[in-house]
Write a protein that holds these residues in place. Structure first.
Motif, mmCIF file in Angstrom:
data_model
loop_
_atom_site.group_PDB
_atom_site.id
_atom_site.type_symbol
_atom_site.label_atom_id
_atom_site.label_comp_id
_atom_site.label_asym_id
_atom_site.label_seq_id
_atom_site.Cartn_x
_atom_site.Cartn_y
_atom_site.Cartn_z
ATOM 1 N N TYR A 74 1.711 3.226 9.265
ATOM 2 C CA TYR A 74 0.324 2.963 9.642
ATOM 3 C C TYR A 74 -0.128 1.544 9.282
ATOM 4 O O TYR A 74 -1.173 1.090 9.754
ATOM 5 C CB TYR A 74 -0.602 3.980 8.965
ATOM 6 C CG TYR A 74 -0.547 5.344 9.611
ATOM 7 C CD1 TYR A 74 -1.456 5.705 10.594
ATOM 8 C CD2 TYR A 74 0.419 6.277 9.230
ATOM 9 C CE1 TYR A 74 -1.408 6.955 11.194
ATOM 10 C CE2 TYR A 74 0.473 7.526 9.830
ATOM 11 C CZ TYR A 74 -0.435 7.860 10.806
ATOM 12 O OH TYR A 74 -0.379 9.096 11.408
ATOM 13 N N THR A 88 -9.649 4.258 12.744
ATOM 14 C CA THR A 88 -9.208 5.632 13.038
ATOM 15 C C THR A 88 -7.836 5.896 12.440
ATOM 16 O O THR A 88 -7.578 6.971 11.884
ATOM 17 C CB THR A 88 -9.183 5.859 14.556
ATOM 18 O OG1 THR A 88 -10.482 5.627 15.104
ATOM 19 C CG2 THR A 88 -8.738 7.278 14.881
ATOM 20 N N ARG A 132 -8.142 6.478 8.643
ATOM 21 C CA ARG A 132 -8.630 7.827 8.332
ATOM 22 C C ARG A 132 -7.543 8.870 8.572
ATOM 23 O O ARG A 132 -7.396 9.816 7.777
ATOM 24 C CB ARG A 132 -9.866 8.139 9.200
ATOM 25 C CG ARG A 132 -11.111 7.359 8.813
ATOM 26 C CD ARG A 132 -12.352 7.929 9.478
ATOM 27 N NE ARG A 132 -12.292 7.788 10.932
ATOM 28 C CZ ARG A 132 -12.793 6.762 11.600
ATOM 29 N NH1 ARG A 132 -13.378 5.766 10.947
ATOM 30 N NH2 ARG A 132 -12.725 6.714 12.919
ATOM 31 N N GLU A 133 -6.789 8.699 9.620
ATOM 32 C CA GLU A 133 -5.704 9.636 9.912
ATOM 33 C C GLU A 133 -4.638 9.598 8.832
ATOM 34 O O GLU A 133 -4.138 10.648 8.387
ATOM 35 C CB GLU A 133 -5.090 9.306 11.268
ATOM 36 C CG GLU A 133 -3.935 10.220 11.679
ATOM 37 C CD GLU A 133 -3.391 9.855 13.045
ATOM 38 O OE1 GLU A 133 -4.135 10.001 14.033
ATOM 39 O OE2 GLU A 133 -2.228 9.410 13.122
ATOM 40 N N GLU A 177 -4.980 8.711 5.693
ATOM 41 C CA GLU A 177 -5.496 9.334 4.466
ATOM 42 C C GLU A 177 -5.512 10.851 4.589
ATOM 43 O O GLU A 177 -5.224 11.564 3.617
ATOM 44 C CB GLU A 177 -6.899 8.808 4.176
ATOM 45 C CG GLU A 177 -6.921 7.376 3.688
ATOM 46 C CD GLU A 177 -8.283 6.962 3.166
ATOM 47 O OE1 GLU A 177 -8.341 6.268 2.134
ATOM 48 O OE2 GLU A 177 -9.293 7.352 3.783
ATOM 49 N N TRP A 178 -5.837 11.337 5.779
ATOM 50 C CA TRP A 178 -5.877 12.795 5.971
ATOM 51 C C TRP A 178 -4.476 13.402 5.899
ATOM 52 O O TRP A 178 -4.273 14.472 5.325
ATOM 53 C CB TRP A 178 -6.515 13.104 7.330
ATOM 54 C CG TRP A 178 -6.626 14.572 7.603
ATOM 55 C CD1 TRP A 178 -7.525 15.447 7.083
ATOM 56 C CD2 TRP A 178 -5.776 15.341 8.466
ATOM 57 N NE1 TRP A 178 -7.301 16.720 7.566
ATOM 58 C CE2 TRP A 178 -6.230 16.679 8.426
ATOM 59 C CE3 TRP A 178 -4.688 15.029 9.283
ATOM 60 C CZ2 TRP A 178 -5.630 17.695 9.157
ATOM 61 C CZ3 TRP A 178 -4.089 16.038 10.017
ATOM 62 C CH2 TRP A 178 -4.559 17.359 9.943
ATOM 63 N N ILE A 179 -3.486 12.688 6.440
ATOM 64 C CA ILE A 179 -2.114 13.212 6.464
ATOM 65 C C ILE A 179 -1.457 13.099 5.100
ATOM 66 O O ILE A 179 -0.817 14.052 4.619
ATOM 67 C CB ILE A 179 -1.272 12.477 7.531
ATOM 68 C CG1 ILE A 179 -1.770 12.804 8.937
ATOM 69 C CG2 ILE A 179 0.205 12.858 7.398
ATOM 70 C CD1 ILE A 179 -1.077 12.014 10.030
ATOM 71 N N GLY A 223 -2.917 12.083 2.045
ATOM 72 C CA GLY A 223 -3.644 12.523 0.871
ATOM 73 C C GLY A 223 -4.363 11.483 0.060
ATOM 74 O O GLY A 223 -4.698 11.750 -1.090
ATOM 75 N N GLY A 224 -4.614 10.283 0.569
ATOM 76 C CA GLY A 224 -5.451 9.353 -0.168
ATOM 77 C C GLY A 224 -4.759 8.105 -0.633
ATOM 78 O O GLY A 224 -3.555 7.896 -0.413
#
Length: 413
Positions: free
Chosen positions: A274, A295, A298-299, A301-303, A305-306
């Motif tokens: 990414y 976008t 955010r994706e 981080e969502w996949i 975990g931060g």
């Protein structure tokens, strides 16, 4: 193998353009083949280049004076007339080939390309003859030309790739190699050579590598995860270096196509996958690229975990992007949420947001003046220099807060 042996028309052997006793003429040229098996972008100039060269060779042969016989006669330097004539003919044929081959293609590459095409056509003819002889038998009686079964012809061609035009013609050669009736070797080592040649050996040839990777069944090129990341880094640089915002759109499409290779192959995206997506948006002039970058962050981080699971460079790029596009509150919020963000970027975020006390506090951090060369950020040279940020901050403090101005002056000494 002589150059005349190599010069074959696309789709079959090149017939003689003129007899030995008569000069060549336009009427003696063979008609172009009716059914071409090659992609139009490369086959058309190829065929006409070969026809043009064969005509030149025939004209040169008809107009050249005959040499005297007698192998025992020597020239002044002691070499035989036959060897001298052969060397002269080689030079002349090289010059004729340079005049006839597609523009921008290097001579050594084109010789290798013709050798490969000649071998493939010769082997295809042998296999066709075997099929007629053996009919129902599966026994193959033909022996393929040297360099086909061991893949050396293809590797020599890849090693000679020197220009973007060479790279374009290489895609044609790989398509021919892939669809050849006999199964030919092309493994991971060959793909690594192709990737290295098109990314490291030739400038601006990574577009050809993307074409190959997007059509693995046509070209036989399957990239590994690390190779896709290298390709994405080059494509991200294209987006960032684009001088106009609207010109970044097709370049941005190429970047996300490369990312899609990871999604459809047997490898999965990683946090590092990414990073080029975020960098392309953060450092370019394209607003679309920046929206896609947010976008993508955010994706990721969502996949994954931060921040603790993502590379620090991705957050440095995001903060730099927020600052570049005037979203100062978002820059401050992210810089405070992720402690790994570079001090220089936090200083700029606080300064641009008018948070003077926090900005002055950053001035005393020891790693504020860390050289860019020590960072892992590919585009860190695009950050605003510490001296410029300090000058901006001191100018504001001098007008609005004398106490903080004195403190900031003490920190900068």
């Amino acid at each position: 193998m002589s150059l005349r042996r190599l010069l074959v028309v696309v789709g079959g052997p090149l017939r003689s353009c003129a007899s030995a006793s008569a000069p060549a003429s336009a009427a003696a040229l063979p008609s172009p083949p009716t059914a071409l098996r090659v992609a139009p972008f490369s086959s058309t100039p190829n065929a006409f280049a070969r026809l043009r060269l064969s005509s030149r060779l025939a004209n040169a042969s008809a107009s050249s004076p005959s040499t005297e016989s007698g192998g025992n006669r020597r020239n002044k330097k002691g070499s035989s007339p036959a060897s001298t004539n052969s060397a002269v003919e080689d030079v002349e044929e090289d010059q004729l080939l340079m005049d006839a081959m597609p523009q921008g293609v290097s001579l050594d590459f084109y010789k290798r390309y013709l050798a490969l095409v000649d071998a493939l056509d010769e082997d295809a003819a042998l296999l066709k003859a075997d099929k007629k002889r053996t009919k129902n038998s599966k026994t193959q009686v033909s022996h393929p030309p040297p360099g086909l079964l061991d893949g050396s012809l293809l590797r020599f061609l890849v090693a000679e790739t020197r220009s973007t035009q060479d790279a374009n013609l290489l895609t044609d050669a790989l398509a021919r190699w892939r669809r050849h009736p006999r199964t030919l070797e092309q493994d991971g080592a060959d793909n690594a050579l192709i990737c290295h040649a098109l990314i490291n050996n030739v400038n601006d040839a990574h577009g050809s590598l993307l074409l190959l990777a997007l059509n693995p069944f046509k070209y036989g090129v399957h990239l590994s995860q690390s190779q896709v990341h290298l390709l994405m880094n080059r494509l991200a640089s294209d987006v960032v270096n684009s001088l106009e915002a609207n010109a970044a759109s097709p370049l941005l499409d190429n970047l996300y196509k490369a990312f899609a290779i990871l999604l459809r192959s047997n490898v999965s995206p990683t946090p590092q996958s990414y990073l080029p997506l975020v960098c392309a948006g953060a450092y370019s002039k394209s607003k679309d690229a920046w929206e896609y970058a947010k976008t993508s962050l955010r994706e990721a981080e969502w996949i994954f975990g931060g921040p603790e699971n993502l590379p620090p460079e991705i957050y440095n790029a995001a903060v730099a992007g927020f600052i570049k596009h005037g979203e100062y509150d978002s820059a401050v919020s992210l810089a405070e949420r992720v402690i790994s963000v570079a001090s220089r970027l936090r200083l700029e975020a606080y300064t641009m947001s008018g948070l003077w006390d926090k900005a002055v506090a950053v001035l005393s951090e020891p790693n504020l003046n860390e050289p860019i060369a020590n960072t892992e950020d590919a585009f860190a040279e695009r950050w605003t220099s510490v001296a410029e940020i300090q000058q901006m901050l001191l100018k504001e403090l001098k007008e609005k807060d004398e106490a903080l101005y004195a403190k900031a002056m003490a920190s900068t000494k």
